[in-house]
Design a protein around this motif. Sequence first.
Motif, PDB file in Angstrom:
ATOM      1  N   GLU A   1     -15.805  18.074 -32.733  1.00 56.09           N
ATOM      2  CA  GLU A   1     -14.777  18.903 -33.592  1.00 56.09           C
ATOM      3  C   GLU A   1     -13.863  17.763 -33.776  1.00 56.09           C
ATOM      4  N   VAL A   2     -13.526  17.072 -32.908  1.00 55.68           N
ATOM      5  CA  VAL A   2     -12.525  15.613 -33.226  1.00 55.68           C
ATOM      6  C   VAL A   2     -13.363  14.553 -34.199  1.00 55.68           C
ATOM      7  N   LEU A   3     -14.629  14.550 -34.132  1.00 55.81           N
ATOM      8  CA  LEU A   3     -15.358  13.814 -35.225  1.00 55.81           C
ATOM      9  C   LEU A   3     -15.191  14.436 -36.708  1.00 55.81           C
ATOM     10  N   ALA A   4     -15.151  15.804 -36.619  1.00 55.99           N
ATOM     11  CA  ALA A   4     -14.896  16.341 -37.809  1.00 55.99           C
ATOM     12  C   ALA A   4     -13.588  16.358 -38.525  1.00 55.99           C
ATOM     13  N   GLY A   5     -12.793  16.160 -37.581  1.00 61.33           N
ATOM     14  CA  GLY A   5     -11.220  15.866 -38.028  1.00 61.33           C
ATOM     15  C   GLY A   5     -11.179  14.488 -38.813  1.00 61.33           C
ATOM     16  N   PHE A   6     -11.703  13.683 -37.969  1.00 58.46           N
ATOM     17  CA  PHE A   6     -11.629  12.261 -38.532  1.00 58.46           C
ATOM     18  C   PHE A   6     -12.413  12.097 -39.829  1.00 58.46           C
ATOM     19  N   ILE A   7     -13.406  12.593 -39.820  1.00 58.55           N
ATOM     20  CA  ILE A   7     -14.255  12.837 -41.385  1.00 58.55           C
ATOM     21  C   ILE A   7     -13.239  13.175 -42.479  1.00 58.55           C
ATOM     22  N   ASN A   8     -12.693  14.234 -42.059  1.00 57.52           N
ATOM     23  CA  ASN A   8     -11.719  15.085 -42.952  1.00 57.52           C
ATOM     24  C   ASN A   8     -10.744  14.024 -43.464  1.00 57.52           C
ATOM     25  N   ALA A   9     -10.278  13.456 -42.425  1.00 53.06           N
ATOM     26  CA  ALA A   9      -9.019  12.303 -43.014  1.00 53.06           C
ATOM     27  C   ALA A   9      -9.445  11.302 -43.819  1.00 53.06           C
TER      28      ALA A   9
ATOM     29  N   HIS B   1      -4.769  22.213 -32.705  1.00 57.85           N
ATOM     30  CA  HIS B   1      -5.787  21.795 -32.777  1.00 57.85           C
ATOM     31  C   HIS B   1      -6.098  20.858 -33.813  1.00 57.85           C
ATOM     32  N   VAL B   2      -6.450  19.750 -33.387  1.00 54.26           N
ATOM     33  CA  VAL B   2      -6.830  18.567 -34.199  1.00 54.26           C
ATOM     34  C   VAL B   2      -7.714  18.974 -35.509  1.00 54.26           C
ATOM     35  N   ASN B   3      -8.723  19.862 -35.159  1.00 53.13           N
ATOM     36  CA  ASN B   3      -9.667  20.230 -36.104  1.00 53.13           C
ATOM     37  C   ASN B   3      -9.060  21.429 -37.283  1.00 53.13           C
ATOM     38  N   ILE B   4      -8.436  22.144 -36.560  1.00 52.89           N
ATOM     39  CA  ILE B   4      -7.820  23.385 -37.383  1.00 52.89           C
ATOM     40  C   ILE B   4      -6.854  22.896 -38.239  1.00 52.89           C
ATOM     41  N   ARG B   5      -5.961  22.057 -37.607  1.00 54.09           N
ATOM     42  CA  ARG B   5      -4.883  21.380 -38.109  1.00 54.09           C
ATOM     43  C   ARG B   5      -5.196  20.500 -39.496  1.00 54.09           C
ATOM     44  N   GLY B   6      -6.586  19.720 -39.364  1.00 55.51           N
ATOM     45  CA  GLY B   6      -7.043  19.100 -40.179  1.00 55.51           C
ATOM     46  C   GLY B   6      -7.312  19.929 -41.484  1.00 55.51           C
ATOM     47  N   ALA B   7      -7.883  21.238 -41.166  1.00 56.90           N
ATOM     48  CA  ALA B   7      -8.380  22.005 -42.248  1.00 56.90           C
ATOM     49  C   ALA B   7      -7.183  22.667 -43.031  1.00 56.90           C
ATOM     50  N   MET B   8      -6.014  22.919 -42.239  1.00 61.70           N
ATOM     51  CA  MET B   8      -4.819  23.178 -42.610  1.00 61.70           C
ATOM     52  C   MET B   8      -4.130  22.373 -43.617  1.00 61.70           C
TER      53      MET B   8
ATOM     54  N   ALA C   1      -2.969  12.809 -44.422  1.00 62.62           N
ATOM     55  CA  ALA C   1      -4.263  12.241 -44.171  1.00 62.62           C
ATOM     56  C   ALA C   1      -4.029  11.067 -42.886  1.00 62.62           C
ATOM     57  N   TRP C   2      -2.960  10.316 -43.229  1.00 65.91           N
ATOM     58  CA  TRP C   2      -2.555   9.358 -42.275  1.00 65.91           C
ATOM     59  C   TRP C   2      -2.356   9.711 -40.762  1.00 65.91           C
ATOM     60  N   SER C   3      -1.539  10.879 -40.845  1.00 67.57           N
ATOM     61  CA  SER C   3      -1.148  11.550 -39.521  1.00 67.57           C
ATOM     62  C   SER C   3      -2.561  12.266 -38.830  1.00 67.57           C
ATOM     63  N   LEU C   4      -3.444  12.879 -39.509  1.00 75.39           N
ATOM     64  CA  LEU C   4      -4.582  13.450 -39.094  1.00 75.39           C
ATOM     65  C   LEU C   4      -5.366  12.333 -38.674  1.00 75.39           C
ATOM     66  N   LEU C   5      -5.705  11.245 -39.434  1.00 77.32           N
ATOM     67  CA  LEU C   5      -6.397   9.906 -38.974  1.00 77.32           C
ATOM     68  C   LEU C   5      -5.908   9.334 -37.700  1.00 77.32           C
ATOM     69  N   LYS C   6      -4.654   9.204 -37.388  1.00 80.81           N
ATOM     70  CA  LYS C   6      -4.077   8.834 -36.130  1.00 80.81           C
ATOM     71  C   LYS C   6      -4.234   9.425 -35.063  1.00 80.81           C
ATOM     72  N   ASN C   7      -4.356  10.959 -34.932  1.00 82.58           N
ATOM     73  CA  ASN C   7      -4.471  12.005 -34.008  1.00 82.58           C
ATOM     74  C   ASN C   7      -5.824  12.013 -33.607  1.00 82.58           C
ATOM     75  N   SER C   8      -6.808  11.842 -34.674  1.00 85.25           N
ATOM     76  CA  SER C   8      -8.395  12.078 -34.165  1.00 85.25           C
ATOM     77  C   SER C   8      -8.934  10.604 -33.616  1.00 85.25           C
TER      78      SER C   8
ATOM     79  N   VAL D   1      -5.804   8.132 -18.527  1.00 85.55           N
ATOM     80  CA  VAL D   1      -5.619   9.459 -19.084  1.00 85.55           C
ATOM     81  C   VAL D   1      -6.121   9.417 -20.343  1.00 85.55           C
ATOM     82  N   TRP D   2      -7.109  10.501 -20.861  1.00 86.15           N
ATOM     83  CA  TRP D   2      -7.487  10.696 -22.244  1.00 86.15           C
ATOM     84  C   TRP D   2      -7.852  11.956 -22.552  1.00 86.15           C
ATOM     85  N   SER D   3      -8.447  12.370 -23.744  1.00 86.35           N
ATOM     86  CA  SER D   3      -8.543  13.671 -24.002  1.00 86.35           C
ATOM     87  C   SER D   3     -10.118  13.629 -24.377  1.00 86.35           C
ATOM     88  N   ILE D   4     -10.677  14.808 -23.770  1.00 90.39           N
ATOM     89  CA  ILE D   4     -12.232  14.985 -23.958  1.00 90.39           C
ATOM     90  C   ILE D   4     -12.288  15.478 -25.376  1.00 90.39           C
ATOM     91  N   THR D   5     -11.364  16.303 -25.800  1.00 93.13           N
ATOM     92  CA  THR D   5     -11.277  16.769 -27.283  1.00 93.13           C
ATOM     93  C   THR D   5      -9.867  17.445 -27.422  1.00 93.13           C
TER      94      THR D   5
END
Length: 293
Positions: free
Chosen positions: A67-75, A129-136, A180-187, A223-227
């Motif tokens: 899901e996160v990889l998809a958001g990165f590709i979106n950015a 969610h980073v994926n839904i946010r990217g789509a929005m 796009a820059w915001s989404l790229l940083k988050n993903s 501390v990290w995020s799985i997704t």
Amino acid sequence: MLIGFVLTFGFMIAEVIGGLLSGSLALIADAGHMLTDSVALALAWAGFRFGRRPSDRKRTFGYMRLEVLAGFINAVSLFALVAWIAWEAVGRFLDPHPILTGPMLAVAVVGLVVNIIVFLVLRQGDSEHVNIRGAMLHVLGDLLGSVAAIIAAIAIYLTGWTPIDPILSVLISLLILRSAWSLLKNSLQILIEGAPTGIDVAGMPQALTDAVPGVAGVDHVHVWSITSGRPAATMEVKLTPGADPRETLRAVKVALNDTYGIGHSTIEIDFGDKNRDCSLVTNRPGERKGHAH
């Protein structure tokens, strides 16, 4: 995601035809954006579908990070789109093309309606969610592109000044670039396993020591995020004299979950004796503890 993809891809075809017939760069740029939106929505839908697959021996966390990889590709696709629009806009500004305002306005109005519908559909999901946010963000860029095309069509009809079409296209591209820059940083932060936003990792050891009875200190915190929305942590906890290891461990996990929203943690108990090393590994507060050795 699937509904948004069908609506966006269907109208993208109509917008390409309308842009070519009218000669409007704003429409063609918006159609290009809708093409990337269609790909983004398809990737997001696929990411959610694959993300539901259970873990296996090779992928112990499952497929959630798709899901996160998809958001990165979106950015990344948004950056490519902005570069293309800027290139086309310069050419159109230096060599203006005639534009048919009637078809341009009609297609832009229908596009605005479609984008509003898709945006409202996506808002029904988890907008954090980073994926839904990217789509929005993609759809919001389309929506603004439709507004720009409407303004350009009206202005050209009233004044005949065609350079407004590429100029508005560039202005919309700047708004897309910021998103796009915001989404790229988050993903990217999730992909490189950086600390989630809002979690004070530096202050966590002292906060846990002060809040949890039996904890003398906390070291080796990671501390990290799985997704998106699924933070995880590992750490080493030192006990005060006489503290019960299992009760203290349970209290630390409850504190992590309640204070930081970390529901998946692996905690090692440091007894200060290398010959009697003991690790207690658990998954979630309230679940059965792992073995001690």
